[in-house]
Design an enzyme around this catalytic site. Structure first.
Site, PDB file in Angstrom:
ATOM      1  N   HIS A  94       0.858  -1.191   0.000  1.00 57.03           N
ATOM      2  CA  HIS A  94       0.000   0.000   0.000  1.00 57.03           C
ATOM      3  C   HIS A  94       0.894   1.241   0.000  1.00 57.03           C
ATOM      4  O   HIS A  94       1.973   1.229   0.600  1.00 57.03           O
ATOM      5  CB  HIS A  94      -0.911  -0.013   1.233  1.00 57.03           C
ATOM      6  CG  HIS A  94      -1.988   1.007   1.166  1.00 57.03           C
ATOM      7  ND1 HIS A  94      -1.762   2.332   1.439  1.00 57.03           N
ATOM      8  CD2 HIS A  94      -3.298   0.907   0.817  1.00 57.03           C
ATOM      9  CE1 HIS A  94      -2.899   3.003   1.277  1.00 57.03           C
ATOM     10  NE2 HIS A  94      -3.839   2.163   0.890  1.00 57.03           N
ATOM     11  N   GLU A 146      -3.768   1.944  -7.288  1.00 52.88           N
ATOM     12  CA  GLU A 146      -4.074   2.971  -6.303  1.00 52.88           C
ATOM     13  C   GLU A 146      -3.229   4.217  -6.567  1.00 52.88           C
ATOM     14  O   GLU A 146      -2.127   4.347  -6.024  1.00 52.88           O
ATOM     15  CB  GLU A 146      -3.776   2.438  -4.904  1.00 52.88           C
ATOM     16  CG  GLU A 146      -4.645   1.266  -4.502  1.00 52.88           C
ATOM     17  CD  GLU A 146      -5.159   1.442  -3.085  1.00 52.88           C
ATOM     18  OE1 GLU A 146      -6.360   1.305  -2.902  1.00 52.88           O
ATOM     19  OE2 GLU A 146      -4.362   1.744  -2.194  1.00 52.88           O
TER      20      GLU A 146
HETATM   21  P1  PGA Z   1      -9.511   5.963   0.353  1.00 55.48           P
HETATM   22  O1  PGA Z   1      -8.329   4.917   0.566  1.00 55.48           O
HETATM   23  O2  PGA Z   1     -10.693   5.198  -0.160  1.00 55.48           O
HETATM   24  O3  PGA Z   1      -9.740   6.553   1.710  1.00 55.48           O
HETATM   25  O4  PGA Z   1      -9.033   6.952  -0.642  1.00 55.48           O
HETATM   26  C1  PGA Z   1      -8.084   3.932  -0.382  1.00 55.48           C
HETATM   27  C2  PGA Z   1      -6.955   3.058   0.067  1.00 55.48           C
HETATM   28  O5  PGA Z   1      -6.054   3.537   0.744  1.00 55.48           O
HETATM   29  O6  PGA Z   1      -6.939   1.872  -0.223  1.00 55.48           O
END
Ligand code: PGA
Length: 224
Positions: A94, A146
């Site tokens: 992440h 992401e």
């Molecule tokens: P968010 O986070 O939906 O708060 O933008 C997504 C993530 O970190 O996986």
């Protein structure tokens, strides 16, 4: 429509009481066959949440792994430790983890956990972060696009942008005969989840903030 995966990444947003309350609300949800729900609570509550979800179809997963086996890593999380409490999958790489650990290379941890077939969701911000050469179809792997600028900012990537990135990753995967789902994450909420989840090239969503509010999560998993 094919089944889509929704992952609720609760990060460290909730305290123990809130985590248990939300878990009990979710376990009572009727989840359609089109949705597969995974919840990733803070490590402190992983065991308790897993106990609550045991009889349900909701899979409880880790937020991070730092090694497969025991190691001298203060604050680390091992895959065998997660296995011990019945958790067999974790998010890996992440952007919040990559930010803390500048030297993070997903290959290092993947090479440790893949021989044990420990399942994972590998997050990437750009395709250079995907070690295509070591991925395989031997067990379930998931990728999650992401874009860092969309995480926790309320600024969702456009549908065109999501499709462009997912399309290029999927074409690379198909050249290698890899059958690996690709999720999108970054400010997914009840207002945009239907459109994002309806995209052919999107196999699911990784939801942070919105997944910590029962009403929002309920709407997201019912949006298709
Ligand atoms: P968010 O986070 O939906 O708060 O933008 C997504 C993530 O970190 O996986």
């Amino acid at each position: 429509m094919k089944q889509k995966t929704v992952i609720g990444n609760w990060k460290n947003y909730l305290n123990g009481v809130e985590t248990i309350k939300l878990s009990k609300q979710i376990v009572g949800e009727k989840i359609s066959d089109y949705i597969r729900l995974m919840i990733s609570p803070c490590n402190l509550y992983l065991n308790e949440v897993n106990e609550i979800m045991k009889e349900s179809s909701v899979e409880v997963i880790g937020q991070n792994i730092t090694s497969y086996d025991s190691s001298s890593d203060t604050g680390g999380v091992t895959a065998i430790g997660l296995n011990d409490i019945g958790v067999n999958r974790s998010i890996i790489g992440h952007s919040e983890v990559r930010k803390r650990n500048k030297g993070f290379k997903s290959e290092d941890i993947l090479k440790e956990i893949m021989p044990a077939q420990f399942k994972f969701i590998l997050c990437f911000e750009n395709t250079q972060q995907i070690p295509f050469n070591i991925l395989n179809n031997d067990f379930e792997m998931i990728l999650a696009y992401e874009p860092v600028w969309a995480i926790g900012t309320g600024e969702t990537a456009s549908i065109e942008h999501i499709n462009e990135i997912h399309g290029s990753v999927k074409s690379e995967l198909s050249k290698l005969n890899l059958d690996i789902p690709v999720l999108y994450g970054g400010s997914v909420n009840p207002n945009n989840s239907k459109e994002i989840l309806s995209q052919e090239l999107v196999d699911g969503v990784l939801v942070g903030g919105a997944s910590t509010k029962y009403e929002d999560l309920h709407k997201i998993i019912n949006s298709i």
